[in-house]
Design an enzyme around this catalytic site. Structure first.
Site, short mmCIF file in Angstrom:
data_model
loop_
_atom_site.label_atom_id
_atom_site.label_comp_id
_atom_site.label_asym_id
_atom_site.label_seq_id
_atom_site.Cartn_x
_atom_site.Cartn_y
_atom_site.Cartn_z
N ASP A 96 0.83 -1.20 0.00
CA ASP A 96 0.00 0.00 0.00
C ASP A 96 0.87 1.26 0.00
OD1 ASP A 96 -2.69 1.29 0.46
OD2 ASP A 96 -1.65 1.99 2.26
N GLU A 98 1.36 -0.33 -5.12
CA GLU A 98 0.44 0.75 -5.46
C GLU A 98 1.25 2.03 -5.62
OE1 GLU A 98 -3.59 2.84 -3.64
OE2 GLU A 98 -1.87 2.44 -2.33
#
Length: 516
Positions: free
Chosen positions: A229, A266
């Site tokens: 993330d 990401e």
């Protein structure tokens, strides 16, 4: 007792759009480089114990659904303890959120998934923790605390010019990054918001903590990889080279433990910004694919996505041949695809055709296979999965009052299974087509140079000398074009696309795949 089943009109309309296909190859698993990953938000997936919240045991019970769909792996949104429903602010990196179950439950899930040849990837949130994490609780006690440097602290007078920062980035609309804990003159840095203080990766102890956490999930629990993330924000935006170096170091440490580990990052930005992350994160989410797909429909321009995707693949390929293009048409942060396509069932089914006939390793967000609806705020993009009509649905979660995931708007899976042209059966068919035809899964992407109507998206996929031509009509009007010489075999047809005597006829929102 008589039960009235309400089926949305959009699903009833789908019965008039036929699909036919011919496949000659055997079913194959191309994960990770070209396989299919299914994203699950456990909170909303399946409630096995009746408390209204989805759980790990519920996912274990429904692994066959993932297998039947044709996916090769599952990516779980955060599963670690957290004070938030979404769990992107972790309080314990080596535990399972108690609402979801136990570590033993998760180990059992992995064991059962592996029996079905399904890999398991978990969200790893290391850019920040929760303010309730023990590290932060210690860190804020004072400048001499041993955990102080686990986070980024600064005196108010040294950061005065940054306190009211107004810059909005692509992946955060937060306008304040420095936060006052409410005691003293020191502020801490939290890129996303005050409840998520950023870890200080200049501190070698922090980096070692993260590597130990990775080792725990790989060795003791047995996961197959991590979704990383906010990978762009390990260090601030003005230190991109430090970000790149960290991820190379992280990858090196993880491959010591598991040589075939899967890492997907990401990094939400332009390809020039994304590309330098490839040495550390061999798989990266392709946000351009998502947005350009929607733009192509909005502008009814078939060239946009093909040219964008070709450019990205060529650009990344010039840097390394060891990368995985993680494509997607929707996820937990974006409005549901059916909402983005104005709830048009023909467009929706064609959009998954496009995703599955393009290069990459596609991701499918849970519920897309039954045409779930959802829009901002994020909670309503993450609503409960509809397994059966409400009266029969013992596993439907109730943690949120759904706005979109209701029987009147979405036809449950149990009903769709019995409808040959339902969204679910369409997803199954196009995924099987991809998994049984190597040109669609593994082939190169080549542009079709001949003049064609602008409404058509046309491209070649080629693998080991086998060459397919893929055509999608993005308009609601019939289009025609001549097939290239010797392309006489129809591999797949959706919405009555046809090939006859070298002439292709493509009704509105149809798809054709042909070969020599």
């Amino acid at each position: 007792m008589k039960i009235n089943i309400i089926i949305p009109i959009s699903l009833l309309l789908m019965t008039i759009f036929s699909c036919t296909s011919e496949t000659s190859n055997s079913l194959e698993n191309h994960w990770p480089h070209a396989g299919i990953t299914y994203e699950i938000f456990i909170q909303s997936f399946y409630d096995s114990d009746g408390d209204g919240i989805g759980d790990i045991a519920g996912v274990t019970k429904k692994l066959e659904h993932v297998k039947e769909l044709g996916a090769n792996a599952i990516w779980f949104m955060p599963i670690m303890p957290s004070p938030s429903y979404h769990k992107y602010d972790v309080t314990d990196y080596k535990e399972i959120h108690p609402d979801y179950g136990t570590l033993d439950d998760f180990k059992k899930l992995i064991k059962e998934a592996h029996k079905k040849d399904i890999k398991i990837v978990i969200d790893m949130i290391i850019n920040h923790t929760s303010t309730e994490h023990p590290w932060f609780q210690e860190s804020q006690k004072g400048r001499d605390n041993p955990y102080r440097d686990y986070y980024v602290w600064a005196q108010k007078d040294t950061i005065a010019e940054f306190l009211n920062k107004k810059t909005i980035t692509l992946d955060s609309d937060n306008i304040r990054q420095w936060h006052d804990p409410g005691h003293g003159d020191d502020f801490y840095y939290g890129f996303f918001y005050g409840g998520m203080p950023d870890l200080n990766f200049d501190n070698p102890k922090v980096r070692q903590e993260i590597y130990d956490i990775g080792k725990f999930w790989l060795e003791e629990v047995g996961v197959d990889g991590f979704r990383l993330d906010a990978a762009k924000h390990i260090f601030p935006d003005d230190r991109p080279e430090d970000n790149h170096e960290f991820w190379k170091e992280f990858r090196a440490e993880m491959t010591k433990i598991k040589p075939d580990i899967y890492l997907v990052g990401e990094v939400y930005d332009m390809q020039e910004v994304v590309a330098p992350y490839l040495p550390g994160l061999p798989a990266l989410f392709n946000f351009d694919f998502h947005y350009t797909l929607l733009e192509a429909y909005e502008k009814v321009n078939g060239k946009l996505l093909v040219e964008k995707q070709k450019g990205i693949l060529d650009f990344y390929g010039s840097i390394t041949d060891d990368f995985i293009d993680a494509t997607f048409s929707s996820n937990h942060d974006q409005p549901r695809l059916l909402n983005s396509l104005n709830q048009n069932p023909k467009k929706y089914k064609q959009a998954i055709n496009i995703l599955m006939t393009m290069p990459g390793a596609p991701y499918i967000y849970y519920g897309e296979e039954i045409g779930m609806l959802g829009d901002k705020p994020d909670e309503h993009i993450r609503e409960p999965f509809l397994w059966d009509i409400k009266a029969n649905d013992k596993g439907r979660t109730t943690w949120i009052e759904p706005k979109y995931a209701i029987d009147e708007m979405v036809t449950p899976l149990a009903i769709q299974k019995s409808m040959s042209t339902s969204y679910f059966n369409h997803y199954k068919e196009i995924i099987k087509l991809r998994n049984t035809n190597k040109p669609l899964a593994l082939g190169s992407l080549d542009l079709f140079d001949n003049d064609v109507p602008s409404e058509l998206m046309v491209y070649y996929r080629e693998h080991d000398g086998e060459r397919f031509l893929v055509i999608h009509n993005l308009s609601d009007q019939e289009q025609k074009m001549e097939a290239p010489e010797e392309f006489e075999n129809m591999i797949y047809s959706y919405a009555s696309g046809s090939l006859e005597n070298g002439q292709m006829r493509l009704p509105g929102y149809s798809t054709l795949i042909i070969s020599k």
